[in-house]
Design a protein around this motif. Sequence first.
Motif, PDB file in Angstrom:
ATOM      1  N   ARG A  30       0.822  -1.210   0.000  1.00 13.44           N
ATOM      2  CA  ARG A  30       0.000   0.000   0.000  1.00 13.44           C
ATOM      3  C   ARG A  30       0.861   1.268   0.000  1.00 13.44           C
ATOM      4  NH1 ARG A  30      -5.361   0.438   3.511  1.00 13.44           N
ATOM      5  NH2 ARG A  30      -5.880  -1.039   1.894  1.00 13.44           N
ATOM      6  N   THR A  31       1.960   1.250   0.757  1.00 12.26           N
ATOM      7  CA  THR A  31       2.834   2.417   0.833  1.00 12.26           C
ATOM      8  C   THR A  31       3.528   2.667  -0.500  1.00 12.26           C
ATOM      9  OG1 THR A  31       3.168   2.038   3.185  1.00 12.26           O
ATOM     10  CG2 THR A  31       4.754   3.475   2.101  1.00 12.26           C
ATOM     11  N   ALA A  32       3.994   1.612  -1.149  1.00  8.85           N
ATOM     12  CA  ALA A  32       4.637   1.767  -2.462  1.00  8.85           C
ATOM     13  C   ALA A  32       3.646   2.354  -3.472  1.00  8.85           C
ATOM     14  CB  ALA A  32       5.175   0.427  -2.951  1.00  8.85           C
ATOM     15  N   VAL A  33       2.439   1.825  -3.495  1.00  8.04           N
ATOM     16  CA  VAL A  33       1.416   2.314  -4.422  1.00  8.04           C
ATOM     17  C   VAL A  33       1.088   3.776  -4.135  1.00  8.04           C
ATOM     18  CG1 VAL A  33      -1.001   2.060  -5.121  1.00  8.04           C
ATOM     19  CG2 VAL A  33       0.441   0.031  -4.833  1.00  8.04           C
ATOM     20  N   HIS A  34       1.043   4.110  -2.848  1.00  9.81           N
ATOM     21  CA  HIS A  34       0.667   5.481  -2.463  1.00  9.81           C
ATOM     22  C   HIS A  34       1.646   6.518  -3.025  1.00  9.81           C
ATOM     23  CE1 HIS A  34      -1.878   7.823   0.491  1.00  9.81           C
ATOM     24  NE2 HIS A  34      -1.059   8.723  -0.012  1.00  9.81           N
ATOM     25  N   TYR A  35       2.921   6.167  -3.102  1.00 12.32           N
ATOM     26  CA  TYR A  35       3.887   7.097  -3.708  1.00 12.32           C
ATOM     27  C   TYR A  35       3.466   7.474  -5.124  1.00 12.32           C
ATOM     28  CZ  TYR A  35       7.797   8.873  -6.300  1.00 12.32           C
ATOM     29  OH  TYR A  35       8.564   9.656  -7.122  1.00 12.32           O
ATOM     30  N   TYR A  36       3.084   6.486  -5.916  1.00 12.26           N
ATOM     31  CA  TYR A  36       2.732   6.737  -7.313  1.00 12.26           C
ATOM     32  C   TYR A  36       1.420   7.506  -7.436  1.00 12.26           C
ATOM     33  CZ  TYR A  36       6.686   3.848  -8.426  1.00 12.26           C
ATOM     34  OH  TYR A  36       7.965   3.369  -8.530  1.00 12.26           O
ATOM     35  N   GLU A  37       0.519   7.282  -6.515  1.00 13.58           N
ATOM     36  CA  GLU A  37      -0.719   8.066  -6.496  1.00 13.58           C
ATOM     37  C   GLU A  37      -0.418   9.531  -6.182  1.00 13.58           C
ATOM     38  OE1 GLU A  37      -4.367   6.125  -4.685  1.00 13.58           O
ATOM     39  OE2 GLU A  37      -2.758   4.848  -3.876  1.00 13.58           O
ATOM     40  N   ARG A  38       0.397   9.751  -5.162  1.00 15.68           N
ATOM     41  CA  ARG A  38       0.662  11.116  -4.688  1.00 15.68           C
ATOM     42  C   ARG A  38       1.568  11.918  -5.620  1.00 15.68           C
ATOM     43  NH1 ARG A  38      -1.032  13.396   0.384  1.00 15.68           N
ATOM     44  NH2 ARG A  38       0.825  14.588   0.028  1.00 15.68           N
TER      45      ARG A  38
END
Length: 199
Positions: free
Chosen positions: A140-148
């Motif tokens: 989830r944290t890795a994905v969140h970087y790309y979202e943000r």
Amino acid sequence: MPERDCDQLRDLLISEGAQTVVEVGLAYASSALAIGEALITVNPPHPRHVIIDPFQESAWSNAGWDLLRSAGLDSIAALMLTPSSIALPQLLTEGLVADAAFVDGSHRFHEVFVDLYFLRKIVRPGGLIAIDDDWAPSVRTAVHYYERNLGWTVIPDAFPSGTGTAVVADPQARPATRCKALRLPDPSFEPPFEEFQAF
């Protein structure tokens, strides 16, 4: 991956008209069979399914690959038995362009982050990347970087009745949906380094 999540992955890829899909992680091939079914249903002139799993022989005794072969899907699928951190740069160098990707490989933050880094260069602008095990804090944290920071947007109805899973870091939290799909921006872009958003 549970059957209902596989069915929703298949339906998502069909609705996208996906012709080329990259998959990280094969194991017992439940998601690979769903992807293969989607590609056969879309019926493009040259369907292509690239699967990366360095442990398919050693840890899974080729169970997933043998199942794909018995289903006749090896005619459109290729298996790379190298780590994704090596296979994905190779595919990028070869000029592969995919419509979608499905990520269910390592769940370590740094490895998921690297998978997503290369997949954003392989999956076409406006394409999609689906993630399994989004409940895991590392994923989830890795994905969140790309979202943000890179404009990836969640496709809210991609897994409408997906399997719920407890969030490891917070046993009191409501179950999270196991799978998540994200749309890449079109056009793609590189943000200025001064605009980094903490994630």
